[in-house]
Design an enzyme around this catalytic site. Structure first.
Site, mmCIF file in Angstrom:
data_model
loop_
_atom_site.group_PDB
_atom_site.id
_atom_site.type_symbol
_atom_site.label_atom_id
_atom_site.label_comp_id
_atom_site.label_asym_id
_atom_site.label_seq_id
_atom_site.Cartn_x
_atom_site.Cartn_y
_atom_site.Cartn_z
ATOM 1 N N THR A 225 0.489 -1.230 0.202
ATOM 2 C CA THR A 225 -0.168 -0.140 0.032
ATOM 3 C C THR A 225 1.021 1.305 0.234
ATOM 4 O O THR A 225 0.387 2.619 0.037
ATOM 5 C CB THR A 225 -0.997 0.237 1.786
ATOM 6 O OG1 THR A 225 -0.074 0.163 2.317
ATOM 7 C CG2 THR A 225 -1.892 -1.247 1.132
ATOM 8 N N HIS B 40 9.995 -1.471 2.325
ATOM 9 C CA HIS B 40 9.597 -1.673 3.525
ATOM 10 C C HIS B 40 9.941 -2.516 4.101
ATOM 11 O O HIS B 40 9.169 -3.311 3.044
ATOM 12 C CB HIS B 40 8.480 -0.251 4.266
ATOM 13 C CG HIS B 40 6.886 -0.582 4.183
ATOM 14 N ND1 HIS B 40 6.810 -0.191 2.554
ATOM 15 C CD2 HIS B 40 6.682 -1.667 4.021
ATOM 16 C CE1 HIS B 40 5.908 -0.545 2.358
ATOM 17 N NE2 HIS B 40 5.177 -1.523 3.692
HETATM 18 P P1 AMP Z 1 2.636 -2.384 2.734
HETATM 19 O O1 AMP Z 1 0.869 -2.778 3.284
HETATM 20 O O2 AMP Z 1 3.311 -3.126 3.498
HETATM 21 O O3 AMP Z 1 2.677 -1.674 1.781
HETATM 22 O O4 AMP Z 1 2.759 -1.660 4.709
HETATM 23 C C1 AMP Z 1 2.007 -0.666 4.535
HETATM 24 C C2 AMP Z 1 2.129 -0.566 6.047
HETATM 25 O O5 AMP Z 1 1.874 0.971 6.939
HETATM 26 C C3 AMP Z 1 0.626 -0.603 6.733
HETATM 27 O O6 AMP Z 1 1.080 -1.581 8.004
HETATM 28 C C4 AMP Z 1 0.509 0.609 7.964
HETATM 29 O O7 AMP Z 1 -0.155 0.139 8.770
HETATM 30 C C5 AMP Z 1 1.469 1.383 7.770
HETATM 31 N N1 AMP Z 1 1.383 2.803 8.157
HETATM 32 C C6 AMP Z 1 0.789 3.588 7.087
HETATM 33 N N2 AMP Z 1 0.269 4.907 7.760
HETATM 34 C C7 AMP Z 1 1.834 4.734 8.935
HETATM 35 C C8 AMP Z 1 2.193 6.086 8.997
HETATM 36 N N3 AMP Z 1 1.634 6.935 8.798
HETATM 37 N N4 AMP Z 1 3.090 5.366 10.350
HETATM 38 C C9 AMP Z 1 3.153 3.983 10.386
HETATM 39 N N5 AMP Z 1 2.841 2.790 9.355
HETATM 40 C C10 AMP Z 1 2.401 3.331 8.792
#
Ligand code: AMP
Ligand code: ZN
Length: 114
Positions: A95, A100
């Protein structure tokens, strides 16, 4: 990289709950944790996903990988262990399009990954 959430977190434009920082690496608690410990470890420069890892950025990425076990140790995960995940693209559910690595731990994690 404009409009990248994680670039903004690195720049301090969006607040985060930081757990680690060095010249190339930034780590912070996931806002929506899936486990008692859920931390995201990212390169400071914008790299869209693991699909964009190349000879140009491998040094930075290797510093991210070197930091992961140190961060896990600092979070008390050595004894119980932990899982490291990176999602790449739509089918994996990526997302945020800034590379990361999720560190998940602090409980017995489900065995199924797919
Ligand atoms: P992915 O689905 O692998 O792209 O992971 C994105 C991650 O970012 C998800 O686990 C979200 O909960 C996390 N996330 C989104 N916005 C934030 C934020 N502002 N601070 C910390 N984590 C976030
Ligand atoms: Zn970015």
């Amino acid at each position: 990289m404009e409009n990248c959430l994680f670039c903004k977190i690195v720049a301090g434009e969006i607040p985060s709950n930081k757990v680690y920082e060095d010249e190339d690496v930034f780590a912070f608690h996931d806002i929506n944790p899936n486990a008692p410990v859920h931390v995201l470890v990212i390169p400071k420069p914008h790299i869209p996903s693991i699909a964009a890892v190349s000879g140009e950025n491998i040094e930075t990425v290797s510093r991210v990988l070197l930091a992961i076990p140190k961060i896990a140790s600092s979070l008390g995960l050595d004894e119980g262990g932990y899982r490291v995940i990176t999602n790449c693209g739509e089918d994996a559910g990526q997302t945020v399009h800034h590379l990361h690595f999720h560190i998940l731990g602090g409980k017995k994690l489900p065995v199924s990954l797919g």
